[in-house]
Write a protein that holds these residues in place. Structure first.
Motif: not given
Length: 88
Positions: A53-59
């Protein structure tokens, strides 16, 4: 979009319950229009799957950065990015 309700340590618990129910109802009614994402600087302790939810695929990429620059986890909190060792 953020939803806010404020109270202090002396606020009646019944009143806090009403405020939390209101926040949950507003969030649920807006979710079909806005999706399930979240605002990183407005942490929501009830948000499910907060990494996505916060970072999408960037986590996963953020985990590598945290492992490289913050391995001791000096800055941490319940929804903080957890470090991920290189190679994982």
């Amino acid at each position: 979009m953020q939803y806010h309700s404020y109270w202090h340590q002396y606020t009646d618990h019944h009143h806090i319950g009403h405020r939390l129910n209101w926040l949950r109802a507003v969030h649920a009614s807006m979710q079909p229009h806005l999706g399930t994402g979240g605002y990183t600087n407005g942490m929501d302790p009830e948000l499910t799957d907060w990494p996505t939810a916060y970072h999408g695929d960037n986590y996963p990429r953020m985990q590598h950065v945290k492992a490289a620059f913050g391995p001791g986890e000096l800055f941490t909190f319940p929804q903080a990015v957890s470090p991920r060792p290189a190679g994982q």
